[in-house]
Scaffold this motif. Sequence first.
Motif, short mmCIF file in Angstrom:
data_model
loop_
_atom_site.label_atom_id
_atom_site.label_comp_id
_atom_site.label_asym_id
_atom_site.label_seq_id
_atom_site.Cartn_x
_atom_site.Cartn_y
_atom_site.Cartn_z
N ALA A 148 9.85 2.03 -1.73
CA ALA A 148 10.02 3.08 -0.73
C ALA A 148 8.72 3.87 -0.57
CB ALA A 148 11.17 4.01 -1.12
N ASN A 149 8.04 4.13 -1.68
CA ASN A 149 6.78 4.86 -1.61
C ASN A 149 5.66 4.04 -0.97
OD1 ASN A 149 7.82 7.18 -2.78
ND2 ASN A 149 7.31 6.54 -4.87
N PHE A 150 5.80 2.71 -0.98
CA PHE A 150 4.83 1.85 -0.31
C PHE A 150 5.00 1.86 1.21
CE2 PHE A 150 4.12 -1.43 -4.00
CZ PHE A 150 3.42 -0.45 -4.70
N ALA A 151 6.15 2.32 1.69
CA ALA A 151 6.52 2.11 3.09
C ALA A 151 5.58 2.79 4.08
CB ALA A 151 7.95 2.59 3.34
N GLY A 152 4.91 3.84 3.65
CA GLY A 152 4.04 4.56 4.57
C GLY A 152 2.69 3.90 4.80
N GLY A 153 2.38 2.90 3.97
CA GLY A 153 1.10 2.20 4.13
C GLY A 153 -0.09 2.94 3.57
N GLU A 154 0.14 4.08 2.91
CA GLU A 154 -0.96 4.87 2.36
C GLU A 154 -1.13 4.64 0.87
OE1 GLU A 154 -2.97 6.81 4.02
OE2 GLU A 154 -2.02 6.91 5.97
N ALA A 155 -0.22 3.89 0.26
CA ALA A 155 -0.28 3.67 -1.18
C ALA A 155 -0.98 2.35 -1.48
CB ALA A 155 1.14 3.70 -1.75
N SER A 156 -0.64 1.73 -2.59
CA SER A 156 -1.37 0.56 -3.04
C SER A 156 -1.16 -0.66 -2.16
CB SER A 156 -0.96 0.22 -4.48
OG SER A 156 -1.21 1.29 -5.35
N GLN A 157 0.01 -0.75 -1.51
CA GLN A 157 0.28 -1.91 -0.66
C GLN A 157 -0.20 -1.63 0.75
OE1 GLN A 157 3.93 -3.93 -1.12
NE2 GLN A 157 3.40 -5.44 0.43
N PRO A 158 -1.21 -2.37 1.23
CA PRO A 158 -1.73 -2.12 2.58
C PRO A 158 -0.76 -2.60 3.65
CG PRO A 158 -2.84 -4.01 1.59
CD PRO A 158 -1.96 -3.43 0.53
N LEU A 159 -0.67 -1.87 4.75
CA LEU A 159 0.18 -2.22 5.88
C LEU A 159 -0.62 -2.00 7.17
CD1 LEU A 159 3.57 -0.65 4.70
CD2 LEU A 159 3.13 -3.07 5.13
N GLY A 160 -1.51 -2.95 7.43
CA GLY A 160 -2.36 -2.81 8.61
C GLY A 160 -2.45 -4.06 9.46
N THR A 161 -1.94 -5.19 8.94
CA THR A 161 -2.00 -6.44 9.68
C THR A 161 -0.61 -7.06 9.74
OG1 THR A 161 -2.37 -7.86 7.74
CG2 THR A 161 -4.32 -6.83 8.74
N VAL A 162 -0.45 -8.03 10.62
CA VAL A 162 0.84 -8.73 10.72
C VAL A 162 1.19 -9.39 9.40
CG1 VAL A 162 2.03 -10.66 11.83
CG2 VAL A 162 0.67 -9.08 13.22
N LYS A 163 0.22 -10.01 8.76
CA LYS A 163 0.46 -10.67 7.48
C LYS A 163 0.92 -9.67 6.43
CE LYS A 163 -1.72 -13.68 4.04
NZ LYS A 163 -2.97 -14.41 3.64
N GLN A 164 0.33 -8.47 6.42
CA GLN A 164 0.72 -7.45 5.45
C GLN A 164 2.13 -6.93 5.74
OE1 GLN A 164 -2.63 -4.85 5.94
NE2 GLN A 164 -3.86 -5.92 4.39
N TYR A 165 2.49 -6.82 7.02
CA TYR A 165 3.85 -6.44 7.38
C TYR A 165 4.84 -7.49 6.89
CZ TYR A 165 3.38 -2.19 10.16
OH TYR A 165 3.18 -0.89 10.56
N GLU A 166 4.48 -8.75 7.02
CA GLU A 166 5.35 -9.83 6.57
C GLU A 166 5.48 -9.83 5.05
OE1 GLU A 166 3.32 -13.08 8.35
OE2 GLU A 166 4.48 -12.99 10.23
N ALA A 167 4.39 -9.50 4.35
CA ALA A 167 4.44 -9.44 2.89
C ALA A 167 5.40 -8.35 2.42
CB ALA A 167 3.04 -9.19 2.34
N TYR A 168 5.32 -7.17 3.03
CA TYR A 168 6.21 -6.09 2.62
C TYR A 168 7.66 -6.44 2.97
CZ TYR A 168 8.17 -1.38 2.17
OH TYR A 168 8.94 -0.30 1.80
N LEU A 169 7.87 -7.06 4.13
CA LEU A 169 9.22 -7.48 4.50
C LEU A 169 9.77 -8.48 3.50
CD1 LEU A 169 11.59 -7.61 6.51
CD2 LEU A 169 10.31 -9.39 7.75
N ASN A 170 8.92 -9.38 3.01
CA ASN A 170 9.37 -10.36 2.03
C ASN A 170 9.82 -9.67 0.74
OD1 ASN A 170 9.77 -13.21 1.72
ND2 ASN A 170 8.12 -13.24 0.21
N ARG A 171 9.13 -8.61 0.38
CA ARG A 171 9.56 -7.84 -0.79
C ARG A 171 10.93 -7.20 -0.55
NH1 ARG A 171 3.98 -5.17 -3.42
NH2 ARG A 171 3.79 -6.86 -4.95
N LEU A 172 11.14 -6.67 0.64
CA LEU A 172 12.44 -6.07 0.95
C LEU A 172 13.55 -7.11 0.90
CD1 LEU A 172 11.61 -3.62 3.90
CD2 LEU A 172 11.54 -3.20 1.43
N THR A 173 13.23 -8.33 1.32
CA THR A 173 14.21 -9.41 1.29
C THR A 173 14.62 -9.75 -0.14
OG1 THR A 173 13.25 -10.33 3.32
CG2 THR A 173 14.66 -11.79 2.02
#
Length: 605
Positions: A148-173
């Motif tokens: 949940a703390n990663f969700a904003g994209g400001e923490a350790s998990q980057p959320l700036g590209t399509v691939k990174q969005y897919e990576a975070y989604l895979n974790r949620l899955t």
Amino acid sequence: MKPLRVTLCAAALLLAFGPVQAAVPAPAKGKVSAAVADAAGKRFLQLADEYYDAIARFEPVGATENGDNRFDDQIGMAIAPAERARQYARYRQYQKRLNAIDRRALVRSDQINYDVLAFELKTLLSLEPYPSHLLPISQMDSLPITLANFAGGEASQPLGTVKQYEAYLNRLTQLPGWIDQAIVNMKEGMRTGVTQPKAIMISALPQFQKLVSATPEQSIYYTPITKMPASFGAADKARLTAAYRKTIGTRLMPALTRLATFLEQQYVPACRTSTGLADVPNGPAWYQARVADSTTTDLTPEQIHAIGLKEVARIQGEFARLGPKLGYDGAPAGLPVWVSQQPRFFPFKTEEQVQAEYHKLNDLLDTKLPSMFTLLPKAKLDLRLEPELSRDTASDHYTAPAADGSRPGVFWSVVTDPKKYGNTGMTTLFLHEGKPGHHFHIALMQELGLPNFRKFGGNTAFTEGWALYAETLGREMGLFEDPAQYFGHLNDELLRATRLVVDTGMHAKGWTREQTIQYMKDTLGYDAVAKSETERYMAWPGQALAYKIGALKIMELRQRAQAKLGDKFSLPAFHEQVLGDGTLPLSLLEAKIDHWIVQQQAAGR
């Protein structure tokens, strides 16, 4: 930053710097041919890489937090008993392979890496008997909250590209499977008497209830969709939005609901009413193992308790001398409360003013630190405000630069209400979280050419010990000539000393939660953190010991070097010795400094 946890190895461990009690390296029993040396080096580095990758795959979220983003699409199943057993079998195999490598054949840097790896493997295996997987959730630590703390994209998990969005989604899955395993584990803990203390789970419960939302769009895990970069194509935006909505709505929310319901209706009522780890099966031995893990020493809880009491008395003596300089003439224990009531120590009206003060301090340190350090990281340090999303739950902290140089190290200041942001602790906080504390150590780790298990690993005693030691340098730089800033330094130091007393008190001496809270109130002079800090130590037995024990060891080594070298002592050279080979267990650091002292003495003859 969550460094790998390691503990003290047997005294017979060979050291790259010589035995701990000796000041010179033990002589090799024979020369090794170049071919043998080359083969040994390749075997060792292959083993080291395999070992690290096994850890990163076992706990990929920890790898993300340590700056390794290769496994950002995985959460791992470290809490599953079968996977846990397989991992410990791997550790035993790695230990066997390591023992088969001729350490004499390695170059100096790899001898150090060899010793650290031997240390870590022995540590990890020493923790195998203790069922930490039966305690997967607390108010301090759990995978659903971390993601949940990663969700904003400001923490350790980057959320700036399509691939990174897919990576975070895979974790949620994958998260529902983890949640169901956690529930199974906690039920086993209920059966065997290995549960969390009820008090900390009462504190934790609202966190998990808040993760449940009526619709996917209201979920914190949906945040990436609300912040999707404009650069994403229309097809990707539509696909990702639908996928996040479906995963959250049909899989994640039901799992989070199961978890919140289980915690409220079954787990919290069944949790133990005791405070310390000693009250679970095999608890005293478990706590001793965690103490060794945290401090990388063989100190006993009783010894650490005594050190804490001594440090508390010393700092309170400093309070007695400092109070009158601030205009305070009461009892030393009342100084923190008095300071908190003085408007002059709360001068800010906007968050920008807080940031400006940190930037001013950063600029000042740029003029002061070159006289103390010749070994500096290349990575820059940014100063940023904590995003609003996580501001209510975060504290001022540092995040490491990316290993590939794509992002700098960052000091995050958390300003929820600038009018309540006191200025007395700002200098010591920045010395700790910024420079020369975490930034000079952690950023440098990325640049030393170390194997991944060391670049992304380490131990808390060195990491936090260095940062606490870095705070003390403020006095030598003249930054504590202002009595208010010196108070801030002492106030933070007193908290770290108090931790030694109460952590060991709870887990080794039978202190209750209420007794611990009262001691913290009486000792610190205020109760703002007494409950939350006490419950932190209940959730993480031994972890808070690392800070002060590490700092005291580094200061002890500096004083030893100054005493033995006299005029030949160089502070920048000492700092280079401490930092130059990366994070080390304290016993290895001590051996290294002792050997360096002998070298310096020989050079001056």
